[in-house]
Design a protein around this motif. Structure first.
Motif, PDB file in Angstrom:
ATOM      1  N   ASP A   1       6.088 113.187 -56.195  1.00  0.00           N
ATOM      2  CA  ASP A   1       4.879 113.240 -56.083  1.00  0.00           C
ATOM      3  C   ASP A   1       4.876 112.644 -57.987  1.00  0.00           C
ATOM      4  O   ASP A   1       5.673 112.607 -58.583  1.00  0.00           O
TER       5      ASP A   1
ATOM      6  N   LYS B   1       3.569 114.094 -60.908  1.00  0.00           N
ATOM      7  CA  LYS B   1       4.205 114.610 -61.385  1.00  0.00           C
ATOM      8  C   LYS B   1       5.459 114.860 -61.758  1.00  0.00           C
ATOM      9  O   LYS B   1       6.071 115.213 -62.695  1.00  0.00           O
ATOM     10  N   SER B   2       6.218 115.370 -60.569  1.00  0.00           N
ATOM     11  CA  SER B   2       7.525 114.658 -60.488  1.00  0.00           C
ATOM     12  C   SER B   2       8.389 113.416 -61.187  1.00  0.00           C
ATOM     13  O   SER B   2       9.636 113.857 -61.463  1.00  0.00           O
TER      14      SER B   2
ATOM     15  N   LYS C   1       7.828 112.286 -63.754  1.00  0.00           N
ATOM     16  CA  LYS C   1       7.226 111.765 -64.357  1.00  0.00           C
ATOM     17  C   LYS C   1       8.002 112.843 -65.543  1.00  0.00           C
ATOM     18  O   LYS C   1       8.377 112.706 -66.480  1.00  0.00           O
ATOM     19  N   ALA C   2       8.422 114.291 -64.874  1.00  0.00           N
ATOM     20  CA  ALA C   2       9.228 115.454 -65.159  1.00  0.00           C
ATOM     21  C   ALA C   2      10.584 114.900 -65.783  1.00  0.00           C
ATOM     22  O   ALA C   2      11.078 115.455 -67.089  1.00  0.00           O
TER      23      ALA C   2
END
Length: 140
Positions: free
Chosen positions: A50, A52-53, A55-56
């Motif tokens: 996703d 968020k993943s 980005k992280a």
């Protein structure tokens, strides 16, 4: 490499190529919202990630994930790099330059990895890398 694995990689490559083609259509019609939605769906459907993943993860973590967990070959890695680059350019058109820089750095990392490990030199890839490096230098 067994036939089943090669077929899976070809399917990934084709899916990514189709996404990039659709993305160009959205960009041409200035439909950035649909383009970003397509990218988000592609991360989920093709990469099992996703936003968020993505980005992280650091650039190296993303590369490791794509190589080890998704078993991607160099052409597919290149397409993921192009997808990240296009996402970065979409963010670059807004005021969210930190998102541009984050996605751009990851795209550059993947594209440089492919450039360094591919036995065939690609002028088109080199041009993408140079253009992205110049854009990223302008942000920093």
């Amino acid at each position: 490499m067994e036939i089943r694995e090669r077929d899976y990689m070809m399917r990934q490559f084709r899916q990514l190529a189709i996404v990039l083609a659709r993305l160009m259509g959205f960009k041409e019609s200035n439909d950035h919202e649909s383009a970003l939605s397509l990218i988000e769906d592609s991360y989920k459907d093709i990469l099992d990630l996703d936003l968020k993943s993505v980005k992280a993860m650091s650039s190296q973590e993303l590369l490791d994930y794509l190589l080890k967990k998704k078993n991607m070959d160099l052409p597919s890695l290149e397409k993921v790099g192009e997808l990240l680059m296009e996402e970065a350019y979409l963010y670059g058109n807004d005021s969210a330059s930190d998102l541009f820089f984050s996605r751009g750095q990851k795209a550059l990392y993947l594209l440089n990895y492919v450039q360094d490990h591919d036995q065939t030199f690609s002028l088109a890839r080199k041009t993408l890398i140079d253009r992205l490096q110049k854009k990223l230098a302008g942000i920093n």
